[in-house]
Scaffold this motif. Structure first.
Motif, PDB file in Angstrom:
ATOM      1  N   PRO A   1      -3.060 -10.064   6.715  1.00 53.81           N
ATOM      2  CA  PRO A   1      -3.409  -8.920   5.868  1.00 53.81           C
ATOM      3  C   PRO A   1      -4.636  -8.147   6.374  1.00 53.81           C
ATOM      4  O   PRO A   1      -4.663  -6.923   6.300  1.00 53.81           O
ATOM      5  N   ALA A   2      -5.642  -8.876   6.849  1.00 57.14           N
ATOM      6  CA  ALA A   2      -6.843  -8.189   7.327  1.00 57.14           C
ATOM      7  C   ALA A   2      -6.508  -7.301   8.524  1.00 57.14           C
ATOM      8  O   ALA A   2      -6.849  -6.114   8.555  1.00 57.14           O
ATOM      9  N   LEU A   3      -5.803  -7.874   9.509  1.00 56.80           N
ATOM     10  CA  LEU A   3      -5.416  -7.076  10.675  1.00 56.80           C
ATOM     11  C   LEU A   3      -4.426  -5.986  10.275  1.00 56.80           C
ATOM     12  O   LEU A   3      -4.491  -4.857  10.770  1.00 56.80           O
ATOM     13  N   GLY A   4      -3.505  -6.339   9.358  1.00 56.24           N
ATOM     14  CA  GLY A   4      -2.533  -5.350   8.903  1.00 56.24           C
ATOM     15  C   GLY A   4      -3.204  -4.152   8.257  1.00 56.24           C
ATOM     16  O   GLY A   4      -2.786  -3.009   8.462  1.00 56.24           O
TER      17      GLY A   4
ATOM     18  N   THR B   1     -11.967   0.413  -3.107  1.00 55.71           N
ATOM     19  CA  THR B   1     -11.924   0.198  -1.659  1.00 55.71           C
ATOM     20  C   THR B   1     -10.637   0.791  -1.113  1.00 55.71           C
ATOM     21  O   THR B   1      -9.783   1.262  -1.857  1.00 55.71           O
ATOM     22  N   GLY B   2     -10.490   0.724   0.207  1.00 57.97           N
ATOM     23  CA  GLY B   2      -9.285   1.226   0.853  1.00 57.97           C
ATOM     24  C   GLY B   2      -8.403   0.090   1.334  1.00 57.97           C
ATOM     25  O   GLY B   2      -8.524  -1.052   0.868  1.00 57.97           O
ATOM     26  N   PRO B   3      -7.499   0.374   2.304  1.00 62.26           N
ATOM     27  CA  PRO B   3      -6.616  -0.675   2.830  1.00 62.26           C
ATOM     28  C   PRO B   3      -7.377  -1.882   3.376  1.00 62.26           C
ATOM     29  O   PRO B   3      -6.910  -3.012   3.285  1.00 62.26           O
ATOM     30  N   TRP B   4      -8.576  -1.637   3.956  1.00 61.09           N
ATOM     31  CA  TRP B   4      -9.360  -2.753   4.489  1.00 61.09           C
ATOM     32  C   TRP B   4      -9.774  -3.698   3.360  1.00 61.09           C
ATOM     33  O   TRP B   4      -9.800  -4.924   3.529  1.00 61.09           O
ATOM     34  N   GLY B   5     -10.115  -3.119   2.194  1.00 59.23           N
ATOM     35  CA  GLY B   5     -10.490  -3.956   1.046  1.00 59.23           C
ATOM     36  C   GLY B   5      -9.321  -4.748   0.529  1.00 59.23           C
ATOM     37  O   GLY B   5      -9.466  -5.920   0.135  1.00 59.23           O
ATOM     38  N   LEU B   6      -8.140  -4.121   0.526  1.00 62.38           N
ATOM     39  CA  LEU B   6      -6.933  -4.838   0.120  1.00 62.38           C
ATOM     40  C   LEU B   6      -6.674  -6.005   1.060  1.00 62.38           C
ATOM     41  O   LEU B   6      -6.313  -7.104   0.625  1.00 62.38           O
ATOM     42  N   GLY B   7      -6.869  -5.781   2.355  1.00 66.63           N
ATOM     43  CA  GLY B   7      -6.681  -6.856   3.314  1.00 66.63           C
ATOM     44  C   GLY B   7      -7.630  -8.019   3.066  1.00 66.63           C
ATOM     45  O   GLY B   7      -7.246  -9.184   3.132  1.00 66.63           O
ATOM     46  N   LEU B   8      -8.898  -7.704   2.747  1.00 66.23           N
ATOM     47  CA  LEU B   8      -9.873  -8.761   2.468  1.00 66.23           C
ATOM     48  C   LEU B   8      -9.510  -9.534   1.203  1.00 66.23           C
ATOM     49  O   LEU B   8      -9.665 -10.763   1.148  1.00 66.23           O
ATOM     50  N   LEU B   9      -9.037  -8.837   0.186  1.00 69.24           N
ATOM     51  CA  LEU B   9      -8.632  -9.517  -1.049  1.00 69.24           C
ATOM     52  C   LEU B   9      -7.457 -10.453  -0.785  1.00 69.24           C
ATOM     53  O   LEU B   9      -7.391 -11.554  -1.336  1.00 69.24           O
ATOM     54  N   ARG B  10      -6.513 -10.005   0.036  1.00 65.44           N
ATOM     55  CA  ARG B  10      -5.376 -10.871   0.359  1.00 65.44           C
ATOM     56  C   ARG B  10      -5.806 -12.058   1.207  1.00 65.44           C
ATOM     57  O   ARG B  10      -5.193 -13.121   1.168  1.00 65.44           O
TER      58      ARG B  10
ATOM     59  N   TRP C   1       0.824  -1.201   0.000  1.00 65.81           N
ATOM     60  CA  TRP C   1       0.000   0.000   0.000  1.00 65.81           C
ATOM     61  C   TRP C   1       0.864   1.259   0.000  1.00 65.81           C
ATOM     62  O   TRP C   1       0.588   2.232  -0.711  1.00 65.81           O
ATOM     63  N   GLN C   2       1.944   1.235   0.798  1.00 63.91           N
ATOM     64  CA  GLN C   2       2.762   2.441   0.928  1.00 63.91           C
ATOM     65  C   GLN C   2       3.528   2.760  -0.351  1.00 63.91           C
ATOM     66  O   GLN C   2       3.614   3.919  -0.764  1.00 63.91           O
ATOM     67  N   VAL C   3       4.085   1.748  -1.018  1.00 67.18           N
ATOM     68  CA  VAL C   3       4.861   2.027  -2.222  1.00 67.18           C
ATOM     69  C   VAL C   3       3.946   2.506  -3.344  1.00 67.18           C
ATOM     70  O   VAL C   3       4.326   3.398  -4.137  1.00 67.18           O
ATOM     71  N   TYR C   4       2.730   1.987  -3.408  1.00 63.60           N
ATOM     72  CA  TYR C   4       1.801   2.465  -4.442  1.00 63.60           C
ATOM     73  C   TYR C   4       1.295   3.867  -4.102  1.00 63.60           C
ATOM     74  O   TYR C   4       1.084   4.703  -4.979  1.00 63.60           O
ATOM     75  N   ASP C   5       1.140   4.144  -2.797  1.00 62.95           N
ATOM     76  CA  ASP C   5       0.711   5.463  -2.367  1.00 62.95           C
ATOM     77  C   ASP C   5       1.787   6.508  -2.667  1.00 62.95           C
ATOM     78  O   ASP C   5       1.480   7.652  -3.026  1.00 62.95           O
ATOM     79  N   LEU C   6       3.053   6.113  -2.539  1.00 64.00           N
ATOM     80  CA  LEU C   6       4.167   7.034  -2.788  1.00 64.00           C
ATOM     81  C   LEU C   6       4.401   7.279  -4.272  1.00 64.00           C
ATOM     82  O   LEU C   6       4.802   8.372  -4.678  1.00 64.00           O
TER      83      LEU C   6
ATOM     84  N   PHE D   1      -6.171  -2.943   8.921  1.00 60.93           N
ATOM     85  CA  PHE D   1      -6.795  -2.102   9.942  1.00 60.93           C
ATOM     86  C   PHE D   1      -5.748  -1.404  10.807  1.00 60.93           C
ATOM     87  O   PHE D   1      -5.928  -0.241  11.192  1.00 60.93           O
ATOM     88  N   ILE D   2      -4.644  -2.118  11.125  1.00 59.99           N
ATOM     89  CA  ILE D   2      -3.584  -1.479  11.911  1.00 59.99           C
ATOM     90  C   ILE D   2      -2.980  -0.315  11.136  1.00 59.99           C
ATOM     91  O   ILE D   2      -2.595   0.713  11.706  1.00 59.99           O
ATOM     92  N   TYR D   3      -2.921  -0.474   9.800  1.00 57.59           N
ATOM     93  CA  TYR D   3      -2.356   0.596   8.969  1.00 57.59           C
ATOM     94  C   TYR D   3      -3.152   1.898   9.109  1.00 57.59           C
ATOM     95  O   TYR D   3      -2.601   2.994   8.916  1.00 57.59           O
ATOM     96  N   LEU D   4      -4.433   1.778   9.464  1.00 53.87           N
ATOM     97  CA  LEU D   4      -5.242   2.969   9.685  1.00 53.87           C
ATOM     98  C   LEU D   4      -4.713   3.787  10.861  1.00 53.87           C
ATOM     99  O   LEU D   4      -4.945   4.998  10.939  1.00 53.87           O
ATOM    100  N   LEU D   5      -3.995   3.126  11.778  1.00 54.35           N
ATOM    101  CA  LEU D   5      -3.376   3.830  12.914  1.00 54.35           C
ATOM    102  C   LEU D   5      -2.041   4.462  12.529  1.00 54.35           C
ATOM    103  O   LEU D   5      -1.431   5.172  13.327  1.00 54.35           O
ATOM    104  N   GLY D   6      -1.599   4.167  11.321  1.00 51.88           N
ATOM    105  CA  GLY D   6      -0.321   4.698  10.859  1.00 51.88           C
ATOM    106  C   GLY D   6       0.627   3.576  10.493  1.00 51.88           C
ATOM    107  O   GLY D   6       0.586   2.488  11.090  1.00 51.88           O
ATOM    108  N   ALA D   7       1.493   3.832   9.507  1.00 47.45           N
ATOM    109  CA  ALA D   7       2.448   2.822   9.069  1.00 47.45           C
ATOM    110  C   ALA D   7       3.376   2.356  10.190  1.00 47.45           C
ATOM    111  O   ALA D   7       3.689   1.163  10.276  1.00 47.45           O
ATOM    112  N   PRO D   8       3.861   3.264  11.072  1.00 47.47           N
ATOM    113  CA  PRO D   8       4.749   2.786  12.153  1.00 47.47           C
ATOM    114  C   PRO D   8       4.107   1.713  13.019  1.00 47.47           C
ATOM    115  O   PRO D   8       4.774   0.758  13.434  1.00 47.47           O
TER     116      PRO D   8
END
Length: 412
Positions: free
Chosen positions: A158-161, A250-259, A37-42, A163-170
């Motif tokens: 991926p699903a948890l990842g 979709t957003g990161p949550w959708g990516l997590g579901l697809l994975r 997600w981050q490399v595509y966002d950048l 949602f955690i990404y919503l709190l920030g990449a760190p």
């Protein structure tokens, strides 16, 4: 756990190893969501997603001969511990880059190289140690159970990842790093009866032993090359961030579901195979599973709805798991223990080609032709490979049993 039969539960060393694999796989799957997600966002570039896979694959290719030799000569448990420490440190660099606001595509590429280097050493050691932890008659079930561990992490990670990404990449990277460290601790205390191997002279003949063994064993060559070319052409996971964001909206949550979707299919299949191992017509089943993999890829490429895309990925994951279990079991049973490290290292090149190099191929093809044509053409390519391999490797097609009987099934 449903994926572990009673016979495997009676093997404490295997259960220990199985638990460590869950923690490591969980860390890597969460990390894949964050990096993708981050490399595509950048960059907003499909090619950039492909480069992440390429930079992970190149170290595996360059280090093949070295890592196989090390896995055959040194303690495989300690190799796994050291490589997971290295992966934890690499993820720590990504976390620091995000905290200090210095993260860039180049930093991610550099960390991809570091991760690929660590995995280059980990994969042959992890594969070669498994037959040392269970008796031969349980190896097929053990392979399925290890696959279950990986798919459990692919589902939850991926699903948890996402949602955690919503709190920030760190937050995501620190969580991934913690999981790598937990895996390290678990494997450090694994009771593995390591026996020092006789130190053979290191020369090119010894280093190339794994590749030479695969080349001369048509059964192994056929199974690993079939899987490599099929997944190389049909692999679309590198394009999931594009599909999630641009096609399915979709957003990161959708990516997590697809994975998660292919992992759910793979997990259910691995649980089934652990309980009911394949006993006959394994060659034909492998070919049919990979053909189904190609068909599911085509459906996924044409889909514009999240539920249909997830369903296609579910079938894709289940069919791929059948191929993985058959290939992995054949490679381990057909290889002497003193060569398993080198053969597993050579096999990891085939696996890496179908995964990381396949990600680069998908990214490059999508950049040239578009995302949907790239996925659909890859699915048709997979089906074509199946037809070609039936003629190139008939002994694999007619293989009846996974065990070392060397007696192919009679053609129907």
């Amino acid at each position: 756990m449903p994926s572990l039969s009673d016979s495997l539960l009676s093997q404490p060393n295997f259960v220990h190893f199985w638990t460590g694999q869950i923690a490591s796989s969980f860390a890597f799957q969460m990390l894949a969501v964050g990096i993708g997600w981050q490399v595509y966002d950048l960059t907003g570039s499909a090619m950039a997603l492909g480069l992440v896979g390429l930079f992970q694959f190149l170290p595996q290719l360059m280090l093949t001969l070295v890592v196989g030799h090390i896995a055959d000569r040194y303690n495989r448990r300690l190799i796994c511990v050291c490589t997971r420490l290295a992966m934890a440190a690499t993820v720590g660099i990504l976390a620091y880059g995000n905290i200090s606001d210095t993260v860039s595509a180049n930093m991610i590429y550099t960390c991809a190289v570091m991760l690929g280097t660590a995995r280059a050493f980990e994969m042959p050691a992890g594969q070669a140690i498994l037959p040392n932890l269970v008796p031969p008659e349980l190896l097929s079930k053990a392979v399925s159970a290890i696959a279950s561990a990986r798919e459990i992490s692919v589902i939850a990670g991926p699903a948890l990842g996402g949602f955690i990404y919503l709190l920030g990449a760190p937050a995501l990277y620190f969580t991934s790093m913690a999981c790598f460290l937990v895996s390290c601790c678990i494997l450090f205390f694994l009771h593995y009866n390591y026996v020092s191997k006789e130190k053979q002279p290191v020369n090119l003949h010894h280093l190339f032993g794994g590749l030479r063994y695969i080349k001369n064993n048509k059964l192994i060559l056929g199974s690993v090359s079939l899987d490599m070319f099929a997944v190389l052409l049909g692999g679309a996971t590198a394009l999931l961030p594009i599909v999630a964001k641009d096609i399915l909206q979709t957003g990161p949550w959708g990516l997590g579901l697809l994975r998660c979707a292919p992992a759910v299919g793979a997990l259910l299949m691995s649980v089934y195979l652990a309980r009911y191992p394949l006993t006959h017509s394994v060659g034909k089943i492998m070919y049919a599973a990979i053909a189904l993999f190609g068909l599911a890829t085509i459906v996924f490429g044409l889909s514009e709805h999240l539920l249909l895309s997830m369903s296609a990925l579910f079938v894709l994951g289940a069919s791929d798991m059948i191929s993985v279990v058959i290939r992995s079991t054949l490679v381990q049973l057909e290889t002497p223990d003193d060569m398993r490290g080198r053969v597993s290292a050579a096999n990891s090149i085939f696996i890496g080609s179908s995964n990381q190099l396949g990600e680069f191929e998908s990214g490059a093809t999508a950049a040239l032709f578009g995302t949907v044509p790239a996925i659909v053409l890859g699915g048709f390519g997979t089906i074509a490979v199946v037809g070609i391999w039936v003629h190139l490797f008939p002994s694999l097609f007619h293989r009846n049993s996974l065990e070392n009987d060397n007696e192919p099934a009679k053609p129907a």
